[in-house]
Motif scaffolding. Structure first.
Motif, PDB file in Angstrom:
ATOM      1  N   PHE A 102       0.858  -1.205   0.137  1.00 12.09           N
ATOM      2  CA  PHE A 102       0.079   0.110  -0.032  1.00 12.09           C
ATOM      3  C   PHE A 102       0.958   1.442   0.264  1.00 12.09           C
ATOM      4  CE2 PHE A 102      -2.638  -3.367   1.738  1.00 12.09           C
ATOM      5  CZ  PHE A 102      -3.885  -2.971   1.023  1.00 12.09           C
ATOM      6  N   LEU A 103       0.908   1.880  -1.141  1.00 12.12           N
ATOM      7  CA  LEU A 103       1.706   3.050  -1.306  1.00 12.12           C
ATOM      8  C   LEU A 103       1.116   4.361  -0.955  1.00 12.12           C
ATOM      9  CD1 LEU A 103       3.918   2.341  -4.216  1.00 12.12           C
ATOM     10  CD2 LEU A 103       4.711   2.260  -1.847  1.00 12.12           C
ATOM     11  N   MET A 104       0.534   4.411   0.304  1.00 13.45           N
ATOM     12  CA  MET A 104      -0.579   5.441   0.684  1.00 13.45           C
ATOM     13  C   MET A 104      -0.370   6.091   1.973  1.00 13.45           C
ATOM     14  SD  MET A 104      -3.665   2.913  -0.329  1.00 13.45           S
ATOM     15  CE  MET A 104      -5.009   4.205  -0.840  1.00 13.45           C
ATOM     16  N   PRO A 105      -0.604   7.417   2.214  1.00 13.16           N
ATOM     17  CA  PRO A 105      -0.550   7.657   3.581  1.00 13.16           C
ATOM     18  C   PRO A 105      -0.711   6.581   4.708  1.00 13.16           C
ATOM     19  CG  PRO A 105      -1.638   9.290   2.498  1.00 13.16           C
ATOM     20  CD  PRO A 105      -1.491   8.127   1.565  1.00 13.16           C
TER      21      PRO A 105
ATOM     22  N   ALA B 126       6.717   6.248   5.997  1.00 13.92           N
ATOM     23  CA  ALA B 126       5.875   7.257   4.910  1.00 13.92           C
ATOM     24  C   ALA B 126       6.694   8.530   4.679  1.00 13.92           C
ATOM     25  CB  ALA B 126       4.533   7.404   5.772  1.00 13.92           C
ATOM     26  N   ALA B 127       7.384   9.112   5.635  1.00 13.53           N
ATOM     27  CA  ALA B 127       8.153  10.400   5.496  1.00 13.53           C
ATOM     28  C   ALA B 127       9.200  10.188   4.506  1.00 13.53           C
ATOM     29  CB  ALA B 127       8.824  10.891   6.789  1.00 13.53           C
TER      30      ALA B 127
ATOM     31  N   LEU C  40      10.286   7.622  -5.934  1.00 10.42           N
ATOM     32  CA  LEU C  40      10.842   6.685  -7.053  1.00 10.42           C
ATOM     33  C   LEU C  40      12.227   6.143  -6.551  1.00 10.42           C
ATOM     34  CD1 LEU C  40      10.661   5.583  -9.759  1.00 10.42           C
ATOM     35  CD2 LEU C  40      11.884   7.614 -10.821  1.00 10.42           C
ATOM     36  N   LEU C  41      12.951   6.907  -5.875  1.00 10.11           N
ATOM     37  CA  LEU C  41      14.121   6.622  -5.199  1.00 10.11           C
ATOM     38  C   LEU C  41      13.942   5.511  -4.253  1.00 10.11           C
ATOM     39  CD1 LEU C  41      17.222   6.832  -4.994  1.00 10.11           C
ATOM     40  CD2 LEU C  41      16.757   8.663  -3.308  1.00 10.11           C
ATOM     41  N   TRP C  42      13.057   5.855  -3.329  1.00  5.53           N
ATOM     42  CA  TRP C  42      12.726   4.905  -2.334  1.00  5.53           C
ATOM     43  C   TRP C  42      12.109   3.384  -2.821  1.00  5.53           C
ATOM     44  CZ3 TRP C  42       8.664   1.801  -0.557  1.00  5.53           C
ATOM     45  CH2 TRP C  42       8.752   1.223   0.655  1.00  5.53           C
ATOM     46  N   LEU C  43      11.214   3.321  -4.047  1.00  2.00           N
ATOM     47  CA  LEU C  43      10.932   1.903  -4.557  1.00  2.00           C
ATOM     48  C   LEU C  43      12.159   1.346  -4.962  1.00  2.00           C
ATOM     49  CD1 LEU C  43       7.624   2.988  -6.481  1.00  2.00           C
ATOM     50  CD2 LEU C  43       7.925   1.451  -4.551  1.00  2.00           C
ATOM     51  N   ARG C  44      13.037   2.068  -5.671  1.00  2.00           N
ATOM     52  CA  ARG C  44      14.247   1.474  -6.425  1.00  2.00           C
ATOM     53  C   ARG C  44      15.203   0.997  -5.482  1.00  2.00           C
ATOM     54  NH1 ARG C  44      14.902   5.728 -11.632  1.00  2.00           N
ATOM     55  NH2 ARG C  44      13.524   4.815 -12.772  1.00  2.00           N
ATOM     56  N   SER C  45      15.398   1.655  -4.144  1.00  2.00           N
ATOM     57  CA  SER C  45      16.487   1.178  -3.356  1.00  2.00           C
ATOM     58  C   SER C  45      15.663   0.160  -2.280  1.00  2.00           C
ATOM     59  CB  SER C  45      16.676   2.684  -2.377  1.00  2.00           C
ATOM     60  OG  SER C  45      15.709   3.002  -1.851  1.00  2.00           O
ATOM     61  N   SER C  46      14.407   0.206  -2.170  1.00  2.00           N
ATOM     62  CA  SER C  46      13.671  -0.852  -1.508  1.00  2.00           C
ATOM     63  C   SER C  46      13.629  -2.154  -2.012  1.00  2.00           C
ATOM     64  CB  SER C  46      12.386  -0.181  -0.732  1.00  2.00           C
ATOM     65  OG  SER C  46      12.656   0.736  -0.072  1.00  2.00           O
TER      66      SER C  46
ATOM     67  N   GLU D 279       4.384  10.268 -10.471  1.00  2.00           N
ATOM     68  CA  GLU D 279       5.694  10.265  -9.867  1.00  2.00           C
ATOM     69  C   GLU D 279       6.521   8.966  -9.709  1.00  2.00           C
ATOM     70  OE1 GLU D 279       6.321  12.433  -6.282  1.00  2.00           O
ATOM     71  OE2 GLU D 279       4.124  12.945  -6.100  1.00  2.00           O
ATOM     72  N   ILE D 280       5.709   7.824  -9.955  1.00  2.00           N
ATOM     73  CA  ILE D 280       6.377   6.574  -9.895  1.00  2.00           C
ATOM     74  C   ILE D 280       5.941   6.023 -11.218  1.00  2.00           C
ATOM     75  CG2 ILE D 280       6.155   6.178  -7.223  1.00  2.00           C
ATOM     76  CD1 ILE D 280       4.003   4.500  -7.686  1.00  2.00           C
ATOM     77  N   SER D 281       5.513   6.571 -12.227  1.00  5.57           N
ATOM     78  CA  SER D 281       5.277   5.839 -13.527  1.00  5.57           C
ATOM     79  C   SER D 281       6.477   5.177 -14.242  1.00  5.57           C
ATOM     80  CB  SER D 281       4.775   6.844 -14.454  1.00  5.57           C
ATOM     81  OG  SER D 281       5.967   7.976 -14.702  1.00  5.57           O
ATOM     82  N   ALA D 282       7.774   5.680 -13.840  1.00  7.08           N
ATOM     83  CA  ALA D 282       9.090   5.096 -14.550  1.00  7.08           C
ATOM     84  C   ALA D 282       8.930   3.729 -13.815  1.00  7.08           C
ATOM     85  CB  ALA D 282      10.240   5.871 -14.282  1.00  7.08           C
ATOM     86  N   PHE D 283       9.092   3.569 -12.426  1.00 11.37           N
ATOM     87  CA  PHE D 283       9.073   2.328 -11.759  1.00 11.37           C
ATOM     88  C   PHE D 283       7.917   1.289 -12.281  1.00 11.37           C
ATOM     89  CE2 PHE D 283       8.019  -0.591  -8.351  1.00 11.37           C
ATOM     90  CZ  PHE D 283       9.475  -1.128  -8.120  1.00 11.37           C
TER      91      PHE D 283
END
Length: 553
Positions: A435-438, A472-473, A480-486, A506-510
């Motif tokens: 879940f990529l939500m608040p 979340a913060a 995008l960076l968080w998804l690629r590094s995680s 914002e995350i369309s590239a991923f």
């Protein structure tokens, strides 16, 4: 004056006839004693069953009619509220109960720090356990049974509230107060939700029935204090609402020592002992939850982590929104019934004033004083002789519009998306949902009832502990960076992503690089704000297509 013996039977016959026709027994006895020298015989007091039925039958009929209407109304209320409000509705009640019974789920940081009591979730856990024993623990029953329980308890409180006002003010004002109470859009919106604030408001309404208001005929100190203690166990902040009322109760009672020794101390001690035992059992250690709640939320100011508002927020926004279209009637009723219900008005002002001092503010915090406000609204409408029908139609129309919109349309996507996530239990071999939500935007395992792998962006406050991480913060700093590094490896990436539409670009590239395809598009709200979007998307990673692309490379 004496009566000849031959006339004794005639006198008795006449007097008995008069007694039967007039029921003046005291006069009859006096006449018989003066009219004969025979031994005085005590006359049996007559209780005409016919007369009793004639008096009680309308009352019984009214009780049954009001009770039946309230139950039907609140059950309909329950099923016509299909939207989300605040995370606590699920994460502090149903999710905890699901974890207690089925041994999987998620406990938020509040339960790890011991600032929440297990008494309230225990009620739901008992229901879940019974459903599990009889093999009826379907996800739909797990979701709706606790809410139906709330609806029935609220209906009972509604009936008690109506007959309280009936004894205080008469049937006419009671009828209009009951109308205002049922009309309230915020009560409709909240009362059947599994929120501790909803229980607090319902118990407060019940306790008011036994509170020693002027001219009250149903007051009972022990019952009132027991209900107040239960409200405080469920939510310690209930003491804020009841503090001025308890002081008034003590001040007005003629035998203060007896009140303290026989009522205050036994009820208070019993509540503390029982709730503490329950918490110690489930926390598996010695703990006193009210102290932890006060220490972390107030003294450490952790509540401010979830947002702050100016001091006047309740006056300018909070209270006007909660009371809604009833606001002008409330002010008019205060003018009419100020002296009669000064203590209730003082409790309202005290609650709003004290909550205004705290930086973190929410609409639901002042919900428990809403039944108090409805008394003033009912007095106002009842005094509008010529315009009462116009006023009633206006209240009904505006509140109905608000109730149906907020219950059926506004923020419903958070619940609808869980229905789609639930289907993954049977469609996908090993689903992995992120879940990529608040944080806490949706319910969790209590609305899935399937031990699939799910992850969300946690956001615990900084309590000074080493290694504190606010996922979340960090995520929203650079998604995008968080998804690629995680998820650096293909195998570790989730099979499904749940996100608001505002995050999609914002995350369309991923999404493109990892062959995620949109499979679900769900409406959420007409009023997107910040990180919360208008719609919710579910993306699925197509493994076969990705593997083919990987082989070609």
């Amino acid at each position: 004056m004496s009566t000849p013996a031959g006339q004794t039977s005639t006198v008795h016959l006449i007097c008995s006839s008069v007694c039967r026709s007039t029921l003046h027994t005291s006069w009859c006895r006096q006449r018989l004693r003066s009219g004969t020298n025979e031994e005085y015989v005590e006359l049996r007091k007559r209780k005409s069953l016919l007369y009793t039925k004639e008096v009680d039958a309308p009352i019984r009929t009214e009780v049954l009619r009001v009770a039946a209407f309230s139950v039907i109304f609140r059950v309909a209320n329950c099923f016509l509220v299909q939207s989300s409000f605040v995370p606590d509705e699920y994460w502090q009640s149903m999710e905890v109960a699901h974890h207690m019974v089925f041994n999987y789920g998620h406990l938020t940081w509040e339960w790890k720090e011991g600032i929440r009591g297990f008494t309230y979730p225990l009620f739901f856990a008992v229901i879940y356990k019974i459903l599990h024993w009889i093999h009826c623990d379907s996800v739909h029953l797990l979701i709706w049974t606790p809410r139906l329980l709330h609806a029935l308890i609220t209906a009972f409180a509604d009936v008690k509230f109506f007959f309280l006002i009936r004894t205080l003010e008469g049937r006419d004002i009671a009828k209009w107060t009951f109308f205002c109470h049922l009309c309230s859009w915020f009560t409709w919106f909240c009362c059947t939700r599994t929120l501790s604030n909803s229980v607090e408001a319902t118990i407060t309404c019940l306790a008011l029935s036994y509170f020693p208001l002027p001219a009250s005929k149903t007051h009972s100190s022990k019952k009132c204090l027991s209900l107040v203690a239960l409200a405080i166990i469920v939510r310690p902040t209930a003491l804020i609402v009841w503090l001025p009322l308890l002081i008034y109760h003590f001040w007005e009672d003629k035998n203060k020592l007896r009140l303290v020794v026989h009522d205050y101390i036994p009820v208070g001690a019993s509540a503390i002992v029982i709730s503490t035992m329950i918490d110690c059992i489930f926390y598996e250690k010695w703990i006193f939850v009210p102290f932890n709640f006060l220490k972390i939320n107030v003294f450490h100011g952790v509540a401010d982590f979830y947002g702050t508002h100016p001091w006047h927020w309740y006056l300018t926004q909070g209270f006007p929104v909660v009371i809604g279209p009833h606001l002008p009637f409330f002010f008019h009723g205060c003018f009419l019934a100020f002296r009669r219900y000064t203590i209730l008005l003082l409790a309202i002002a005290w609650t709003i004033g004290l909550y205004s001092v705290l930086h973190h503010k929410e609409f639901r915090f002042i919900y428990p004083v809403l039944p108090f406000c409805m008394i003033f609204c009912g007095v106002s409408v009842a005094h509008m002789r010529r315009w009462r029908r116009v006023a009633a139609c206006g209240l009904l129309a505006t509140n109905l519009l608000l109730a149906l919109y907020t219950g059926l349309i506004h923020q419903r996507g958070a619940l609808d998306v869980m229905s789609h996530v639930r289907t993954l239990c049977h469609k996908v071999p090993e689903p992995d949902v992120l879940f990529l939500m608040p944080c806490h935007s949706t319910p969790y395992y209590s609305h899935v009832h399937c031990p699939i792998k799910m992850t969300f962006l946690e956001c615990p406050p900084d309590l000074g502990q080493a290694g504190h991480v606010d996922k979340a913060a960090r995520f929203y700093d650079d998604p995008l960076l968080w998804l690629r590094s995680s998820f650096p490896h293909v195998q570790s990436r989730p099979t499904h992503l749940v996100l608001f539409d505002v995050l999609e670009k914002e995350i369309s590239a991923f999404l493109q690089d990892n062959n995620y395809k949109k499979i679900t598009d769900i409406f959420h709200t007409h009023f997107p704000e910040g990180k919360v979007g208008r719609r919710i998307f579910i993306y699925e990673r197509h493994l076969q297509e990705w593997e083919q692309l990987d082989d070609n490379v």
